[in-house]
Design an enzyme around this catalytic site. Structure first.
Site, PDB file in Angstrom:
ATOM      1  N   CYS A  50       0.817  -1.218   0.000  1.00 16.97           N
ATOM      2  CA  CYS A  50       0.000   0.000   0.000  1.00 16.97           C
ATOM      3  C   CYS A  50       0.852   1.269   0.000  1.00 16.97           C
ATOM      4  CB  CYS A  50      -0.945  -0.005   1.200  1.00 16.97           C
ATOM      5  SG  CYS A  50      -0.124   0.209   2.795  1.00 16.97           S
ATOM      6  N   HIS A  85      -3.122  11.219  15.685  1.00 20.53           N
ATOM      7  CA  HIS A  85      -3.643  10.435  14.565  1.00 20.53           C
ATOM      8  C   HIS A  85      -2.508   9.590  14.000  1.00 20.53           C
ATOM      9  CE1 HIS A  85      -5.778   9.324  10.918  1.00 20.53           C
ATOM     10  NE2 HIS A  85      -4.756   9.773  10.207  1.00 20.53           N
ATOM     11  N   HIS A 107      -5.178   4.133   9.896  1.00 20.16           N
ATOM     12  CA  HIS A 107      -6.428   3.380   9.925  1.00 20.16           C
ATOM     13  C   HIS A 107      -6.128   1.889  10.002  1.00 20.16           C
ATOM     14  CE1 HIS A 107      -7.658   7.244   8.146  1.00 20.16           C
ATOM     15  NE2 HIS A 107      -8.839   7.006   8.706  1.00 20.16           N
ATOM     16  N   ASP A 129      -7.926  -6.517   5.758  1.00 23.64           N
ATOM     17  CA  ASP A 129      -7.342  -7.209   4.608  1.00 23.64           C
ATOM     18  C   ASP A 129      -5.893  -7.609   4.852  1.00 23.64           C
ATOM     19  OD1 ASP A 129      -6.146  -4.741   4.604  1.00 23.64           O
ATOM     20  OD2 ASP A 129      -6.820  -4.145   2.613  1.00 23.64           O
ATOM     21  N   ARG A 136      -4.768  -5.204   9.136  1.00 21.10           N
ATOM     22  CA  ARG A 136      -3.675  -4.383   8.591  1.00 21.10           C
ATOM     23  C   ARG A 136      -3.773  -2.986   9.204  1.00 21.10           C
ATOM     24  NH1 ARG A 136      -3.451  -0.785   4.012  1.00 21.10           N
ATOM     25  NH2 ARG A 136      -5.491  -1.563   3.337  1.00 21.10           N
ATOM     26  N   CYS A 168      -2.577   0.334   8.964  1.00 22.50           N
ATOM     27  CA  CYS A 168      -1.921   1.172   7.953  1.00 22.50           C
ATOM     28  C   CYS A 168      -1.570   2.500   8.620  1.00 22.50           C
ATOM     29  CB  CYS A 168      -2.865   1.376   6.777  1.00 22.50           C
ATOM     30  SG  CYS A 168      -2.155   2.302   5.419  1.00 22.50           S
TER      31      CYS A 168
END
Length: 367
Positions: free
Chosen positions: A283, A320, A323, A327, A336, A338
């Site tokens: 990704c 922050h 997310h 998957d 996952r 990310c």
């Protein structure tokens, strides 16, 4: 695997495997209500029963946790009386290898014990843990009172959200429990090199999981105000952590980082992820199968950008991070995480001790 080792020991006549018919005949089922009431009146202790595969390792693991005052291995929730080990492994009795854990609720929280237990098992694996196979190796948390059972069910339901496959951990009342033969008790203390399905580094983690509170000590990691962070962070780090920004894929610091080490919150320095849980997802951002512990992060619904996603934030710093998606690799739990590189600071393994993260080195140990 463990069954083979036990049988070899019996054939060779190893002393620690010796047991007597008298010991077997003396085994009595737990009178759950009566015993629990006696314990509570005498020492204000509580008890819970963990079935987590081979009971040698599970017992040794809980013995490391501060607040656990006693353990005993045995056979739980079967359909016969006074079972022997040979009867249990014959798959005809319905018993599970189980560890009775007595703990002081004023020193250790049951929720922490459950969270730690989950680190020692694959809760989606039916009748199989490590190299051991059979219904005696099923997973379960058995309770002797309604309050404990309610906490167990609630915590397991929460933890189930971390897995893409259904959990097979039993969360039921204790029906019966028989103490195992003496050679099984404290087995890894008597046989330090003995077989164990639990990763060695987890024993060290258990030792550090419930440290003594420090009186009047400042928290090790603290949230700083935005004015301080604006001076401390780069513009991109500030935008990502404080304004929910997202950095460019494949053009960030850690997306292709492959060294061993720990990833910490850029705003507080608090550990969040370990390199052994990092994987290449394609990704363009750092991807992890899980955080070091769920207690370090908050997950919130994010409906921005016209999508329903689960945002990940650091709990102490409220920064922050990114997310979490469903998957990820199935063999790692299916998740996952990310995460933006701008939210993290990577500390290589060789610098962890010097920079105050030495207690996490054991997590880098691999089987």
């Amino acid at each position: 695997m463990r069954n083979i080792l036990v049988l070899l020991g019996m054939v060779l006549g190893i002393a620690v495997f010796a047991t007597s018919c008298g010991d077997s005949l003396k085994k009595k089922p737990i009178e759950t209500k009566k015993e629990n009431e006696t314990v509570m009146n005498d020492k204000n202790l509580k008890e819970v029963y963990f079935a987590g595969g081979c009971f040698w390792g599970t017992e040794h693991f809980f013995q490391q946790v501060r607040g656990v005052v006693g353990t005993e291995v045995g056979y739980a929730n079967g359909k016969t009386q006074n079972p022997t080990y040979e009867e249990v492994v014959s798959h005809t009795t319905g018993f599970a290898e189980t560890v009775k854990v007595k703990y002081d609720p004023e020193q250790v929280d049951l929720k922490l014990l459950i969270d730690l237990y989950f680190k020692t098992i694959d809760p989606t694996s039916l009748n199989k843990q490590g190299n051991d196979r059979g219904d005696q190796y099923r997973t379960g948390i058995y309770s002797t009172d309604k309050d404990t059972e309610a906490i167990v069910k609630e915590e397991v339901q929460k933890l189930a959200k971390n897995y893409s496959k259904p959990l097979v951990v039993e969360t039921i009342a204790l029906k019966n429990f028989y103490k195992a033969e003496d050679y099984h008790q404290d087995y890894l203390d008597k046989n330090p090199g003995g077989y164990c399905h639990i990763e060695p580094g987890l024993f060290e983690m258990a030792k550090n999981a419930n440290p003594l509170p420090k009186k009047d000590a400042k928290p090790k990691y603290q949230k700083e105000d935005k004015k301080v962070l604006k001076e401390k962070l780069t513009a991109e780090q500030y935008k990502v952590t404080q304004e929910n920004g997202t950095e460019m894929p494949f053009k960030n610091e850690y997306w292709d980082e492959t060294r061993e080490g720990i990833y910490v919150d850029i705003t507080t320095g608090e550990p969040l992820f370990i390199s052994t849980d990092k994987f290449e997802s394609g990704c363009g951002w750092p991807s992890f199968s899980k955080p070091i512990t769920k207690k370090l992060i908050d997950e919130k619904l994010d409906t921005s950008a016209g999508m329903d996603r689960t945002e990940v934030r650091s709990k102490t710093g409220d920064a922050h991070l990114g997310h979490v998606f469903n998957d990820g690799p199935a063999d790692k739990g299916g998740l996952r995480y990310c995460i933006n590189s701008a939210s993290l600071k990577f500390v290589p393994k060789g610098e962890m001790e010097k920079k105050g993260y030495g207690e996490y080195l054991s997590l880098l140990d691999k089987k």
